[in-house]
Design a protein around this motif. Sequence first.
Motif, short mmCIF file in Angstrom:
data_model
loop_
_atom_site.label_atom_id
_atom_site.label_comp_id
_atom_site.label_asym_id
_atom_site.label_seq_id
_atom_site.Cartn_x
_atom_site.Cartn_y
_atom_site.Cartn_z
N LEU A 230 6.43 -7.45 13.87
CA LEU A 230 5.81 -7.44 12.54
C LEU A 230 6.70 -8.09 11.47
O LEU A 230 6.21 -8.58 10.46
N ALA A 231 7.99 -8.10 11.72
CA ALA A 231 8.91 -8.70 10.75
C ALA A 231 8.80 -10.22 10.76
O ALA A 231 9.24 -10.89 9.82
N SER A 232 8.21 -10.77 11.81
CA SER A 232 8.22 -12.23 11.98
C SER A 232 6.81 -12.81 11.84
O SER A 232 5.84 -12.08 11.71
N ASP A 233 6.74 -14.14 11.85
CA ASP A 233 5.43 -14.81 11.91
C ASP A 233 4.98 -14.76 13.37
O ASP A 233 5.09 -15.72 14.13
N TRP A 234 4.46 -13.61 13.74
CA TRP A 234 4.21 -13.29 15.16
C TRP A 234 3.10 -14.12 15.77
O TRP A 234 3.02 -14.24 16.99
N HIS A 235 2.23 -14.72 14.94
CA HIS A 235 1.13 -15.49 15.53
C HIS A 235 1.58 -16.92 15.79
O HIS A 235 1.30 -17.85 15.02
N GLY A 236 2.34 -17.07 16.88
CA GLY A 236 2.81 -18.40 17.30
C GLY A 236 3.65 -19.10 16.24
O GLY A 236 3.68 -20.33 16.21
N GLY A 237 4.32 -18.34 15.37
CA GLY A 237 5.16 -18.94 14.33
C GLY A 237 4.36 -19.47 13.15
O GLY A 237 4.93 -20.06 12.22
N SER A 238 3.06 -19.26 13.14
CA SER A 238 2.22 -19.77 12.05
C SER A 238 2.15 -18.76 10.90
O SER A 238 1.69 -17.62 11.09
N ALA A 239 2.57 -19.20 9.72
CA ALA A 239 2.55 -18.30 8.55
C ALA A 239 1.11 -17.92 8.19
O ALA A 239 0.82 -16.77 7.87
N PHE A 240 0.20 -18.87 8.25
CA PHE A 240 -1.18 -18.58 7.85
C PHE A 240 -1.85 -17.64 8.84
O PHE A 240 -2.45 -16.64 8.45
N ARG A 241 -1.78 -17.97 10.12
CA ARG A 241 -2.48 -17.13 11.12
C ARG A 241 -1.93 -15.70 11.09
O ARG A 241 -2.67 -14.73 11.21
N THR A 242 -0.60 -15.59 10.94
CA THR A 242 0.00 -14.25 10.86
C THR A 242 -0.53 -13.51 9.65
O THR A 242 -0.95 -12.34 9.75
N ALA A 243 -0.53 -14.17 8.48
CA ALA A 243 -1.00 -13.51 7.25
C ALA A 243 -2.49 -13.16 7.37
O ALA A 243 -2.92 -12.10 6.91
N TRP A 244 -3.26 -14.01 8.01
CA TRP A 244 -4.70 -13.75 8.17
C TRP A 244 -4.94 -12.48 8.97
O TRP A 244 -5.67 -11.57 8.55
N PHE A 245 -4.28 -12.36 10.12
CA PHE A 245 -4.47 -11.15 10.94
C PHE A 245 -3.87 -9.92 10.25
O PHE A 245 -4.46 -8.84 10.30
N ASN A 246 -2.71 -10.10 9.60
CA ASN A 246 -2.13 -8.96 8.88
C ASN A 246 -3.07 -8.51 7.75
O ASN A 246 -3.19 -7.32 7.47
N ALA A 247 -3.74 -9.47 7.12
CA ALA A 247 -4.69 -9.13 6.05
C ALA A 247 -5.87 -8.35 6.62
O ALA A 247 -6.33 -7.37 6.03
N LEU A 248 -6.35 -8.76 7.79
CA LEU A 248 -7.46 -8.02 8.43
C LEU A 248 -7.04 -6.58 8.70
O LEU A 248 -7.80 -5.64 8.48
N SER A 249 -5.81 -6.43 9.17
CA SER A 249 -5.32 -5.08 9.48
C SER A 249 -5.34 -4.21 8.23
O SER A 249 -5.62 -3.00 8.30
N MET A 250 -5.06 -4.81 7.08
CA MET A 250 -5.05 -4.06 5.81
C MET A 250 -6.43 -3.48 5.47
O MET A 250 -6.54 -2.51 4.74
N LEU A 251 -7.48 -4.12 5.97
CA LEU A 251 -8.83 -3.66 5.63
C LEU A 251 -9.25 -2.43 6.45
O LEU A 251 -10.16 -1.70 6.06
N PHE A 252 -8.60 -2.23 7.60
CA PHE A 252 -9.12 -1.24 8.54
C PHE A 252 -9.00 0.24 8.13
O PHE A 252 -9.99 0.97 8.20
N PRO A 253 -7.80 0.71 7.72
CA PRO A 253 -7.72 2.17 7.50
C PRO A 253 -8.75 2.70 6.50
O PRO A 253 -9.43 3.69 6.77
N LEU A 254 -8.91 2.03 5.37
CA LEU A 254 -9.90 2.50 4.39
C LEU A 254 -11.33 2.18 4.84
O LEU A 254 -12.24 3.00 4.70
N GLY A 255 -11.50 0.99 5.38
CA GLY A 255 -12.83 0.58 5.83
C GLY A 255 -13.36 1.50 6.89
O GLY A 255 -14.51 1.99 6.81
N GLU A 256 -12.54 1.81 7.88
CA GLU A 256 -13.01 2.62 9.00
C GLU A 256 -13.24 4.09 8.58
O GLU A 256 -14.09 4.77 9.16
N LYS A 257 -12.52 4.53 7.57
CA LYS A 257 -12.77 5.89 7.02
C LYS A 257 -14.20 5.91 6.44
O LYS A 257 -14.98 6.83 6.70
N PHE A 258 -14.52 4.87 5.71
CA PHE A 258 -15.85 4.74 5.11
C PHE A 258 -16.93 4.67 6.20
O PHE A 258 -17.98 5.32 6.10
#
Length: 284
Positions: A27-55
């Motif tokens: 998680l400390a690194s650009d884990w998605h094949g070294g791509s800053a965008f792809r890593t941020a995209w998936f990390n952003a999706l993860s941010m939606l889950f805890p509150l979304g799934e509670k709803f």
Amino acid sequence: MTVQQSKSPTELEFGPRRPEFDIDDLLASDWHGGSAFRTAWFNALSMLFPLGEKFFIESVVAFRDRIEDPRLLGEIASFQAQESVHRLKHQRYNERLCQLRGYDLPSFEGPLRKRMAWAYRELSARRRLAGTTANEHLTAIMADDMLRNRDCFVGVDSRIADLWRWHGVEETEHKSVAFDVHAAVGGTIGERRMALLLNTFYFFKDSFRITRAMLRHDGKLWSLRVWASGINYLFIKPGVLRRIARPYFRFFRKGFHPWEQDNRNLIAEWETQRQTDSRIAESP
Ligand SMILES: [Fe+2]
Ligand SMILES: [Fe+2]
């Protein structure tokens, strides 16, 4: 005689799994094949889950008392159990990620909290459930694409790809629960169509807002190369969002049901792979 309100395949059975993912160092690194965008995209999706799934859980469970079909009642319990584990795993993922990379978690979640408070204030319980059917459609078609195509996770450490695939498998298993409950309690196709339009707008608004905030924090927001590679991944090659356009629109068709596309083979393939992997891990 009990009515049959569950429309999932009769042989389908599912429940929560409790896998462990050792991903802190990734998680400390650009884990998605070294791509800053792809890593941020998936990390952003993860941010939606805890509150979304509670709803999602709350909106489905609110109607439990009005369901007669024991099979659908069992599916509601499994849905709740699966989404609860997803929330927990992604909450931990998000906290650790923000700690390691210096992101501000409350600023990511703030607008989501406000919108959910609005939904509780302004929308009926059935409209909120329609919202869940829409979001479950979005997660189900993204999960299908992710499990079907290996190119979603090229160059990704299997430990973190496993987390995303596990979540994708369970989203596939329970993809019709909210839908069947909504239909059983008199929810209309008009409510679901409207909900999908609204929730698609907010899904993109939130995921790009958080992706942008992460890239800004990392000093990569103005890199043309980063954005070009991101647009390429999402819309061109492999085009993970382009590929889900066709299944996305099926939701608007009269008579649509999430299991009209039977993709249980993807669940079975994932299970087989998992058993093979654990055998390899156990062998001396
Ligand atoms: Fe989930
Ligand atoms: Fe779900």
